[in-house]
Design a protein around this motif. Structure first.
Motif, PDB file in Angstrom:
ATOM      1  N   ALA A  29      -0.558  -1.195  -6.072  1.00 43.84           N
ATOM      2  CA  ALA A  29      -0.991   0.200  -6.028  1.00 43.84           C
ATOM      3  C   ALA A  29      -1.741   0.562  -4.737  1.00 43.84           C
ATOM      4  O   ALA A  29      -1.654   1.702  -4.270  1.00 43.84           O
ATOM      5  CB  ALA A  29      -1.868   0.488  -7.239  1.00 43.84           C
ATOM      6  N   GLY A  30      -2.453  -0.403  -4.144  1.00 42.86           N
ATOM      7  CA  GLY A  30      -3.204  -0.120  -2.920  1.00 42.86           C
ATOM      8  C   GLY A  30      -2.300   0.290  -1.765  1.00 42.86           C
ATOM      9  O   GLY A  30      -2.732   0.979  -0.840  1.00 42.86           O
ATOM     10  N   ALA A  33      -2.126   3.947  -2.009  1.00 44.57           N
ATOM     11  CA  ALA A  33      -3.415   4.647  -2.146  1.00 44.57           C
ATOM     12  C   ALA A  33      -3.607   5.675  -1.024  1.00 44.57           C
ATOM     13  O   ALA A  33      -4.057   6.800  -1.265  1.00 44.57           O
ATOM     14  CB  ALA A  33      -4.560   3.646  -2.157  1.00 44.57           C
ATOM     15  N   PHE A  40      -3.913   3.202 -11.734  1.00 39.40           N
ATOM     16  CA  PHE A  40      -4.353   3.241 -13.126  1.00 39.40           C
ATOM     17  C   PHE A  40      -5.860   3.091 -13.222  1.00 39.40           C
ATOM     18  O   PHE A  40      -6.479   3.552 -14.147  1.00 39.40           O
ATOM     19  CB  PHE A  40      -3.720   2.084 -13.899  1.00 39.40           C
ATOM     20  CG  PHE A  40      -2.374   2.414 -14.448  1.00 39.40           C
ATOM     21  CD1 PHE A  40      -1.620   3.439 -13.932  1.00 39.40           C
ATOM     22  CD2 PHE A  40      -1.861   1.671 -15.498  1.00 39.40           C
ATOM     23  CE1 PHE A  40      -0.375   3.721 -14.439  1.00 39.40           C
ATOM     24  CE2 PHE A  40      -0.615   1.943 -16.019  1.00 39.40           C
ATOM     25  CZ  PHE A  40       0.133   2.968 -15.487  1.00 39.40           C
ATOM     26  N   GLY A 200      -2.490  -4.795  -1.193  1.00 40.15           N
ATOM     27  CA  GLY A 200      -2.945  -3.783  -2.152  1.00 40.15           C
ATOM     28  C   GLY A 200      -2.702  -4.086  -3.606  1.00 40.15           C
ATOM     29  O   GLY A 200      -2.387  -3.176  -4.376  1.00 40.15           O
ATOM     30  N   SER A 202      -4.484  -6.068  -7.066  1.00 38.96           N
ATOM     31  CA  SER A 202      -5.685  -6.730  -7.584  1.00 38.96           C
ATOM     32  C   SER A 202      -5.361  -8.123  -8.101  1.00 38.96           C
ATOM     33  O   SER A 202      -6.266  -8.923  -8.331  1.00 38.96           O
ATOM     34  CB  SER A 202      -6.276  -5.895  -8.719  1.00 38.96           C
ATOM     35  OG  SER A 202      -5.317  -5.771  -9.755  1.00 38.96           O
ATOM     36  N   ILE A 225      -3.703  -8.559   2.523  1.00 38.03           N
ATOM     37  CA  ILE A 225      -4.266  -7.360   3.161  1.00 38.03           C
ATOM     38  C   ILE A 225      -4.838  -6.499   2.048  1.00 38.03           C
ATOM     39  O   ILE A 225      -4.093  -5.969   1.206  1.00 38.03           O
ATOM     40  CB  ILE A 225      -3.183  -6.589   3.951  1.00 38.03           C
ATOM     41  CG1 ILE A 225      -2.666  -7.468   5.097  1.00 38.03           C
ATOM     42  CG2 ILE A 225      -3.746  -5.265   4.483  1.00 38.03           C
ATOM     43  CD1 ILE A 225      -1.451  -6.908   5.804  1.00 38.03           C
ATOM     44  N   THR A 230      -9.937 -10.108  -4.218  1.00 37.62           N
ATOM     45  CA  THR A 230      -9.131  -9.967  -5.435  1.00 37.62           C
ATOM     46  C   THR A 230      -8.884 -11.336  -6.052  1.00 37.62           C
ATOM     47  O   THR A 230      -9.258 -12.364  -5.480  1.00 37.62           O
ATOM     48  CB  THR A 230      -7.739  -9.365  -5.117  1.00 37.62           C
ATOM     49  OG1 THR A 230      -6.978 -10.374  -4.417  1.00 37.62           O
ATOM     50  CG2 THR A 230      -7.815  -8.107  -4.287  1.00 37.62           C
ATOM     51  N   THR A 242      -8.814  -5.028   5.206  1.00 39.35           N
ATOM     52  CA  THR A 242      -8.599  -3.675   5.716  1.00 39.35           C
ATOM     53  C   THR A 242      -7.513  -3.029   4.864  1.00 39.35           C
ATOM     54  O   THR A 242      -7.044  -3.616   3.903  1.00 39.35           O
ATOM     55  CB  THR A 242      -8.239  -3.724   7.224  1.00 39.35           C
ATOM     56  OG1 THR A 242      -8.146  -2.397   7.733  1.00 39.35           O
ATOM     57  CG2 THR A 242      -6.923  -4.435   7.486  1.00 39.35           C
ATOM     58  N   ALA A 244      -3.816  -0.937   3.967  1.00 35.17           N
ATOM     59  CA  ALA A 244      -2.400  -1.058   4.288  1.00 35.17           C
ATOM     60  C   ALA A 244      -2.019  -0.213   5.504  1.00 35.17           C
ATOM     61  O   ALA A 244      -1.326  -0.690   6.411  1.00 35.17           O
ATOM     62  CB  ALA A 244      -1.569  -0.625   3.074  1.00 35.17           C
TER      63      ALA A 244
HETATM   64  N1  APR Z   1      -4.883  -0.659   1.206  1.00 35.97           N
HETATM   65  C1  APR Z   1      -4.768  -1.871   0.637  1.00 35.97           C
HETATM   66  N2  APR Z   1      -5.285  -2.175  -0.560  1.00 35.97           N
HETATM   67  C2  APR Z   1      -5.950  -1.216  -1.215  1.00 35.97           C
HETATM   68  C3  APR Z   1      -6.138   0.068  -0.694  1.00 35.97           C
HETATM   69  C4  APR Z   1      -5.564   0.340   0.579  1.00 35.97           C
HETATM   70  N3  APR Z   1      -5.673   1.533   1.148  1.00 35.97           N
HETATM   71  N4  APR Z   1      -6.849   0.814  -1.584  1.00 35.97           N
HETATM   72  C5  APR Z   1      -7.094   0.017  -2.636  1.00 35.97           C
HETATM   73  N5  APR Z   1      -6.561  -1.209  -2.415  1.00 35.97           N
HETATM   74  C6  APR Z   1      -6.550  -2.365  -3.303  1.00 35.97           C
HETATM   75  C7  APR Z   1      -7.723  -2.486  -4.241  1.00 35.97           C
HETATM   76  O1  APR Z   1      -8.802  -3.166  -3.602  1.00 35.97           O
HETATM   77  C8  APR Z   1      -7.123  -3.290  -5.397  1.00 35.97           C
HETATM   78  O2  APR Z   1      -7.258  -4.675  -5.150  1.00 35.97           O
HETATM   79  O3  APR Z   1      -5.438  -2.204  -4.145  1.00 35.97           O
HETATM   80  C9  APR Z   1      -5.643  -2.909  -5.348  1.00 35.97           C
HETATM   81  C10 APR Z   1      -5.167  -2.025  -6.493  1.00 35.97           C
HETATM   82  O4  APR Z   1      -5.274  -2.745  -7.677  1.00 35.97           O
HETATM   83  P1  APR Z   1      -4.577  -2.248  -9.031  1.00 35.97           P
HETATM   84  O5  APR Z   1      -4.909  -0.820  -9.259  1.00 35.97           O
HETATM   85  O6  APR Z   1      -4.945  -3.257 -10.061  1.00 35.97           O
HETATM   86  O7  APR Z   1      -3.036  -2.282  -8.665  1.00 35.97           O
HETATM   87  P2  APR Z   1      -1.943  -3.371  -8.932  1.00 35.97           P
HETATM   88  O8  APR Z   1      -2.443  -4.728  -8.578  1.00 35.97           O
HETATM   89  O9  APR Z   1      -0.706  -2.877  -8.282  1.00 35.97           O
HETATM   90  O10 APR Z   1      -1.765  -3.270 -10.496  1.00 35.97           O
HETATM   91  C11 APR Z   1      -0.728  -3.977 -11.095  1.00 35.97           C
HETATM   92  O11 APR Z   1      -1.037  -2.722 -13.172  1.00 35.97           O
HETATM   93  O12 APR Z   1      -1.598  -0.511 -13.087  1.00 35.97           O
HETATM   94  C12 APR Z   1      -0.681  -1.412 -13.605  1.00 35.97           C
HETATM   95  O13 APR Z   1       1.667  -1.557 -13.870  1.00 35.97           O
HETATM   96  C13 APR Z   1       0.657  -1.081 -13.024  1.00 35.97           C
HETATM   97  O14 APR Z   1       1.948  -2.183 -11.312  1.00 35.97           O
HETATM   98  C14 APR Z   1       0.639  -1.914 -11.747  1.00 35.97           C
HETATM   99  C15 APR Z   1      -0.091  -3.176 -12.201  1.00 35.97           C
END
Ligand code: APR
Length: 258
Positions: A29-30, A33, A40, A200, A202, A225, A230, A242, A244
């Motif tokens: 998701a990051g 972002a 979520f 990006g 978690s 990155i 995490t 930093t 993305a």
């Molecule tokens: N660039 C890089 N990373 C970023 C940025 C950015 N600009 N902004 C936030 N992040 C990082 C956060 O620090 C966090 O570690 O992106 C991560 C987002 O974490 P989650 O919201 O948990 O996203 P994700 O890991 O994709 O979640 C996995 O869970 O929400 C459900 O099914 C959905 O596919 C998703 C899954």
């Protein structure tokens, strides 16, 4: 510590990316972002404040109240449609076009921002928001989300052209299995790579979160990155704190001409 925009690419990052010929980029998701697509875990706004997304994105919620779930996805689809790929998405696409580099994109994101930036995605391991299918017989559907200017909390989903049951978003809900072929392709690409870049995510949602560990266990160098630490950080050989859209364009600009 998060880098400021004009700081150079760290030496250890340069070393990894310059010699990599088979790259796998795993995004979460990051990655989206900076395009303004809320995760979520971001606070829900307005009408949706009172709902927990982790409960809306479940087979149970769909069984109990498909119109509620459908309207939530219609709202998320409207957010994605209104968003643009960011500089990070564009850089991934450019890296993929580089001669002498094979780059696979594996994403947990259900948006289409990698594709809209011009990248080819090997695997959407959590499905695709816009790939609608029947919730009962599984037939792909040509239906579309309604245009919603304002969030509405009950919209009846369209019905399947084949069996008449309700059509659902093509995403993987909590508690559902990942699409087998896509997940297999993702693991294989990560394990066969000579560099895995994890952007990006978690690293909390399994089994996608196991991909960096599986690749690392095969000796594939892992670069993370992410502005924050995490659950993946431990498995990473090199970490760049930093974003993305800051990191990826600078990495691509620093690649050697081949
Ligand atoms: N660039 C890089 N990373 C970023 C940025 C950015 N600009 N902004 C936030 N992040 C990082 C956060 O620090 C966090 O570690 O992106 C991560 C987002 O974490 P989650 O919201 O948990 O996203 P994700 O890991 O994709 O979640 C996995 O869970 O929400 C459900 O099914 C959905 O596919 C998703 C899954």
């Amino acid at each position: 510590m998060t880098q400021t925009p004009d700081e150079p690419v760290p030496g250890r990052v340069l070393e990894l990316v310059r010699r990599a010929q088979r790259v796998c980029v795993l995004t979460g998701a990051g990655m989206s972002a900076e395009s303004g697509v809320p995760t979520f875990r971001d606070v829900q706004v307005g009408l949706w404040e009172r709902f927990d997304p982790a409960e809306l994105a479940t087979p149970r919620a769909w069984e109990e109240d498909p119109a509620l779930v459908w309207s939530w996805y219609a709202w998320r689809a409207a957010l994605v449609r209104g968003a643009e790929p960011n500089a990070g998405h564009a850089a991934v696409a450019e890296w993929q076009r580089r001669p002498g580099v094979e780059l696979s994109v594996v994403t947990q994101n259900v948006d289409d921002l990698h594709e809209r930036a011009g990248a080819q995605v090997l695997a959407h391991v959590h499905g695709s928001l816009f790939a609608l299918r029947c919730g009962v017989c599984g037939s792909p559907s040509a239906a579309a989300y309604p245009e919603v200017a304002e969030p509405v909390d009950h919209l009846e989903p369209p019905t399947c052209e084949v069996c008449g049951a309700a059509v659902r978003p093509g995403v993987v809900w909590f508690g559902e299995a990942l699409p087998e072929e896509e997940f297999f392709a993702a693991v294989q690409a990560a394990q066969d790579a000579d560099l895995l870049v994890v952007v990006g995510t978690s690293g909390l949602v399994h089994p996608a979160a196991t991909v960096p560990h599986l690749a690392g266990a095969r000796g594939v160098p892992v670069l993370e990155i992410n502005p924050q630490e995490t659950a993946v950080s431990e498995a990473a050989d090199v970490v760049w704190r930093t974003t993305a859209a800051q990191a990826l364009p600078r990495i691509v600009a620093a690649l050697p001409d081949r």
